[in-house]
Design a protein around this motif. Structure first.
Motif, mmCIF file in Angstrom:
data_model
loop_
_atom_site.group_PDB
_atom_site.id
_atom_site.type_symbol
_atom_site.label_atom_id
_atom_site.label_comp_id
_atom_site.label_asym_id
_atom_site.label_seq_id
_atom_site.Cartn_x
_atom_site.Cartn_y
_atom_site.Cartn_z
ATOM 1 N N GLU A 1 1.049 -1.186 0.027
ATOM 2 C CA GLU A 1 0.023 0.083 -0.161
ATOM 3 C C GLU A 1 0.809 1.165 -0.046
ATOM 4 O O GLU A 1 0.520 2.118 -0.700
ATOM 5 N N ALA A 2 1.813 1.308 0.732
ATOM 6 C CA ALA A 2 3.016 2.290 0.896
ATOM 7 C C ALA A 2 3.305 2.668 -0.518
ATOM 8 O O ALA A 2 3.581 3.830 -0.929
ATOM 9 N N ALA A 3 3.854 1.514 -1.029
ATOM 10 C CA ALA A 3 4.345 1.700 -2.469
ATOM 11 C C ALA A 3 3.491 2.346 -3.517
ATOM 12 O O ALA A 3 3.923 3.067 -4.273
ATOM 13 N N ALA A 4 2.188 1.771 -3.490
ATOM 14 C CA ALA A 4 1.208 2.166 -4.492
ATOM 15 C C ALA A 4 0.954 3.747 -4.159
ATOM 16 O O ALA A 4 0.579 4.398 -5.124
ATOM 17 N N LYS A 5 0.938 4.229 -3.132
ATOM 18 C CA LYS A 5 0.648 5.479 -2.664
ATOM 19 C C LYS A 5 1.564 6.600 -3.424
ATOM 20 O O LYS A 5 1.084 7.678 -3.734
ATOM 21 N N VAL A 6 2.852 6.256 -3.463
ATOM 22 C CA VAL A 6 3.644 7.080 -4.120
ATOM 23 C C VAL A 6 3.828 6.977 -5.665
ATOM 24 O O VAL A 6 4.769 7.722 -6.260
ATOM 25 N N VAL A 7 3.288 6.162 -6.405
ATOM 26 C CA VAL A 7 3.432 5.935 -7.851
ATOM 27 C C VAL A 7 2.932 7.240 -8.479
ATOM 28 O O VAL A 7 3.635 7.738 -9.332
ATOM 29 N N ALA A 8 1.947 7.748 -8.038
ATOM 30 C CA ALA A 8 1.487 8.943 -8.465
ATOM 31 C C ALA A 8 2.467 10.237 -8.452
ATOM 32 O O ALA A 8 2.402 11.397 -9.185
ATOM 33 N N GLN A 9 3.378 10.291 -7.558
ATOM 34 C CA GLN A 9 4.506 11.201 -7.417
ATOM 35 C C GLN A 9 5.748 10.915 -7.950
ATOM 36 O O GLN A 9 6.890 11.245 -7.665
ATOM 37 N N GLY A 10 5.641 9.674 -8.739
ATOM 38 C CA GLY A 10 6.781 9.055 -9.420
ATOM 39 C C GLY A 10 7.803 10.067 -10.573
ATOM 40 O O GLY A 10 8.518 9.832 -10.929
ATOM 41 N N ASN A 11 7.013 11.158 -10.628
ATOM 42 C CA ASN A 11 7.690 12.289 -11.620
ATOM 43 C C ASN A 11 8.741 12.843 -11.035
ATOM 44 O O ASN A 11 9.871 13.522 -11.463
ATOM 45 N N ARG A 12 8.847 12.974 -9.418
ATOM 46 C CA ARG A 12 9.795 13.302 -8.704
ATOM 47 C C ARG A 12 11.194 12.502 -8.368
ATOM 48 O O ARG A 12 10.734 11.352 -8.117
ATOM 49 N N TYR A 13 12.125 12.892 -8.398
ATOM 50 C CA TYR A 13 13.297 11.866 -7.740
ATOM 51 C C TYR A 13 13.106 11.066 -6.373
ATOM 52 O O TYR A 13 13.323 10.048 -6.171
ATOM 53 N N ASP A 14 12.659 12.182 -5.655
ATOM 54 C CA ASP A 14 12.301 11.857 -4.118
ATOM 55 C C ASP A 14 11.300 12.461 -3.514
ATOM 56 O O ASP A 14 11.699 13.373 -2.921
ATOM 57 N N PRO A 15 10.068 12.543 -3.885
ATOM 58 C CA PRO A 15 9.162 13.234 -3.240
ATOM 59 C C PRO A 15 9.050 12.939 -1.463
ATOM 60 O O PRO A 15 8.914 11.717 -1.337
ATOM 61 N N GLY A 16 9.103 14.017 -0.932
ATOM 62 C CA GLY A 16 8.929 13.890 0.534
ATOM 63 C C GLY A 16 10.278 13.277 1.204
ATOM 64 O O GLY A 16 9.974 12.727 2.359
ATOM 65 N N ASP A 17 11.488 13.197 0.712
ATOM 66 C CA ASP A 17 12.677 12.704 1.308
ATOM 67 C C ASP A 17 12.294 11.282 1.774
ATOM 68 O O ASP A 17 12.644 10.886 2.689
ATOM 69 N N LEU A 18 11.585 10.180 0.958
ATOM 70 C CA LEU A 18 11.654 8.777 1.206
ATOM 71 C C LEU A 18 12.956 8.331 1.395
ATOM 72 O O LEU A 18 12.891 7.534 2.299
ATOM 73 N N ARG A 19 14.073 8.645 0.844
ATOM 74 C CA ARG A 19 15.323 7.972 1.086
ATOM 75 C C ARG A 19 15.744 8.208 2.528
ATOM 76 O O ARG A 19 16.253 7.619 3.221
ATOM 77 N N GLY A 20 15.567 9.437 3.084
ATOM 78 C CA GLY A 20 15.718 9.964 4.214
ATOM 79 C C GLY A 20 15.133 9.219 5.286
ATOM 80 O O GLY A 20 15.801 8.823 6.363
ATOM 81 N N GLN A 21 13.717 8.999 5.071
ATOM 82 C CA GLN A 21 12.938 8.271 6.067
ATOM 83 C C GLN A 21 13.162 6.733 6.007
ATOM 84 O O GLN A 21 13.250 6.147 7.080
ATOM 85 N N PHE A 22 13.758 6.323 4.925
ATOM 86 C CA PHE A 22 14.133 4.791 4.826
ATOM 87 C C PHE A 22 15.423 4.632 5.738
ATOM 88 O O PHE A 22 15.297 3.737 6.536
ATOM 89 N N LEU A 23 16.389 5.335 5.492
ATOM 90 C CA LEU A 23 17.673 5.450 6.326
ATOM 91 C C LEU A 23 17.274 5.534 7.880
ATOM 92 O O LEU A 23 18.068 4.974 8.575
ATOM 93 N N LYS A 24 16.401 6.583 8.047
ATOM 94 C CA LYS A 24 16.331 6.797 9.511
ATOM 95 C C LYS A 24 15.596 5.311 10.289
ATOM 96 O O LYS A 24 15.797 4.988 11.203
ATOM 97 N N THR A 25 14.573 4.929 9.546
ATOM 98 C CA THR A 25 13.933 3.741 9.996
ATOM 99 C C THR A 25 14.819 2.373 9.940
ATOM 100 O O THR A 25 15.022 1.696 11.220
ATOM 101 N N VAL A 26 15.873 2.377 9.261
ATOM 102 C CA VAL A 26 16.894 1.215 9.177
ATOM 103 C C VAL A 26 17.820 1.465 10.341
ATOM 104 O O VAL A 26 18.087 0.627 11.150
ATOM 105 N N ALA A 27 18.367 2.774 10.342
ATOM 106 C CA ALA A 27 19.216 3.144 11.576
ATOM 107 C C ALA A 27 18.700 2.784 12.814
ATOM 108 O O ALA A 27 19.186 2.261 13.768
ATOM 109 N N GLN A 28 17.411 3.082 13.169
ATOM 110 C CA GLN A 28 16.676 2.741 14.467
ATOM 111 C C GLN A 28 16.558 1.236 14.578
ATOM 112 O O GLN A 28 16.842 0.810 15.764
ATOM 113 N N VAL A 29 16.284 0.658 13.540
ATOM 114 C CA VAL A 29 15.856 -0.830 13.881
ATOM 115 C C VAL A 29 17.285 -1.523 14.067
ATOM 116 O O VAL A 29 17.283 -2.372 14.897
#
Ligand code: PLP
Length: 349
Positions: free
Chosen positions: A36-64
Motif C-alpha cells: 500500500e505504501a508503495a502504491a501511494k507514491v506511484v502518482a508522485q513518481g515524476n519526482r526523484y524523491d518526493p518527501g525525502d523517502l530516502r531519508g525516511q528509509f535510512l532513519k527507519t533502518v538506523a533505528q531498527v
C-alpha cells in the motif's frame, strides 16, 4: 567466461505456467502494508524523491539496526553492491576468496577483473570453512561469505565470521551477505559493521520481504569503505532509488510480526517437504536455515531439472562442485504439494 544470458532477468527465464521454485524468490509479494505504501507514491513518481523517502528509509533502518546513518547505504537490490565490492577491493594482485558452492555473481566479477579466485569446498550441511578460506589466500582483497548460504541454506556461525575478521590482514575486506538472514534465527554480523573499518554486511529485500522485482538492498559499513564502492559513479546509483522501493521497504522494515509469521510459514513448509523426501527415501542435505534445500538425485541434476520442468515445476540449478545436487526454493504450501507430486512421478518413471 561472459554469458550473454546473464543480461536476461530471472523473470524472462521463468517458464510461463510452471511452479516457480527455481530463483529463491519469496512465494508471495510484499506485506500488504508495504504494498500500500508503495502504491501511494506511484502518482508522485515524476519526482526523484518526493518527501525525502530516502531519508525516511535510512532513519527507519538506523533505528531498527541500532547503527549510525553514516554507515548505511541503500541500493537497488544487493547484486550491484556485491559486484561493486569485488571491483572495489579486488584486482589482478588482490584475489577473491569464497566458499563453493555459493552465489556465483562475485566469481564472474573476479573473472572479468582477472583477480585470482580461490573457491573453498564446503562440507554438506556446514557453513563456510573460514580457516581454509584464509589459508587459500592469506592476502586476498575480499573474503565473501553468504550466511545463510545460497544454495545450501547453511549458516556460518558468528564466531567463525568474527575469527576471519580478526585473523585476515587489516587491508582485506570481509563481505557478509545476509540476503537470507530473515528466514533464519541466526544472529546477524551487524555488530562487525557497526564498529570495524573492514567488514561490510549486506542485505536485500528480494527474499523474505517479497520485493525481488521492486529492487531494494542495503550495505552497512564504515563510510570510507562505502566511498571506495562509490568511486566509479559518485553517488549516482545509491543516490537515486526507485521511490516505490523506498516506500515499500520503509513500511516493511518495522512489520516485525509479519516478518516472524512469514519466517514461520516458510519453515513449516520446508520441514513438511523435507519430511516427504525422507519418507520416500530421497536424499537431501540437512542444515538449511534458508528458503531453499539441496536435493541429491544421485544422477546428473541438470537432467532431473529438465524432467521436473516437463512436469511444469521449475526447480533451481546445480553447481559444478556437486553435479548431482539441485537447489530447490521453498514455495507456498500449494507450490510444494505440486513439487511433491511431480517428484514422485519423475522418480517412479
Ligand atoms: N546475494 C545472494 C546471496 C543472492 O542469492 C542474491 C540473489 O539471489 C543476491 C545477492 C542478489 O539479489 P538482489 O540483487 O535481488 O538483492
Amino acid at each position: 567466461s561472459f554469458r550473454p544470458a546473464f543480461a536476461q532477468s530471472q523473470a524472462a527465464r521463468a517458464v510461463a505456467g510452471a511452479v516457480q521454485i527455481g530463483a529463491n524468490e519469496c512465494w508471495t509479494g510484499p506485506f500488504p502494508v508495504a504494498a500500500e505504501a508503495a502504491a501511494k507514491v506511484v502518482a508522485q513518481g515524476n519526482r526523484y524523491d518526493p518527501g525525502d523517502l530516502r531519508g525516511q528509509f535510512l532513519k527507519t533502518v538506523a533505528q531498527v539496526e541500532g547503527i549510525g546513518e553514516d554507515r548505511i547505504l541503500p541500493w537497488p537490490g544487493s547484486g550491484d553492491p556485491l559486484v561493486r565490492s569485488v571491483i572495489a577491493f579486488c584486482s589482478p594482485e588482490k584475489g577473491l576468496v569464497t566458499p563453493d558452492p555459493t552465489f556465483e555473481s562475485a566469481w564472474r566479477a573476479a573473472a572479468w577483473l582477472k583477480a585470482p579466485l580461490a573457491k573453498v569446498a564446503m562440507q554438506p550441511g556446514k557453513g563456510a570453512d573460514v580457516k581454509a578460506m584464509l589459508a587459500a589466500n592469506p592476502n586476498a582483497g575480499l573474503y565473501y561469505i553468504v550466511s545463510p548460504n545460497n544454495p545450501t541454506g547453511t549458516v556460518t556461525p558468528l564466531a567463525d565470521i568474527e575469527w576471519l575478521a580478526n585473523n585476515k590482514p587489516a587491508d582485506s575486506v570481509l563481505l557478509v551477505d545476509e540476503a537470507y538472514l530473515h528466514f533464519s534465527e541466526a544472529p546477524s554480523a551487524m555488530g562487525l559493521a557497526k564498529s570495524r573499518k573492514d567488514v561490510i554486511v549486506m542485505r536485500t529485500f528480494s527474499k523474505l520481504f517479497g520485493m525481488a522485482g521492486i529492487r531494494l538492498g542495503l550495505t552497512f559499513a564504515d563510510p570510507a569503505l562505502h566511498m571506495q564502492m562509490m568511486r566509479y559513479d559518485g553517488r549516482q546509483v545509491t543516490g537515486t532509488l526507485p521511490v516505490t522501493a523506498l516506500a515499500c521497504g520503509t513500511a516493511a522494515y518495522t512489520a516485525f510480526d509479519a516478518i516472524k509469521a512469514r519466517r514461520a510459514e516458510m519453515i513449516a513448509v520446508r520441514e513438511d517437504t523435507l519430511a516427504h523426501l525422507k519418507k520416500r527415501g530421497i536424499a537431501y542435505q540437512t542444515g538449511s536455515e534458508g528458503n531453499m534445500f539441496m536435493l541429491d538425485w544421485g544422477k546428473p541434476a541438470k537432467e532431473m531439472q529438465g524432467k521436473m520442468l516437463a512436469q511444469m515445476v521449475q526447480i533451481g540449478r546445480s553447481w559444478e562442485i556437486w553435479p548431482t545436487v539441485s537447489r530447490v526454493t521453498v514455495g507456498s504450501a500449494e507450490d510444494m504439494e505440486k513439487f511433491k507430486i511431480a517428484l514422485d512421478k519423475v522418480l517412479m518413471a
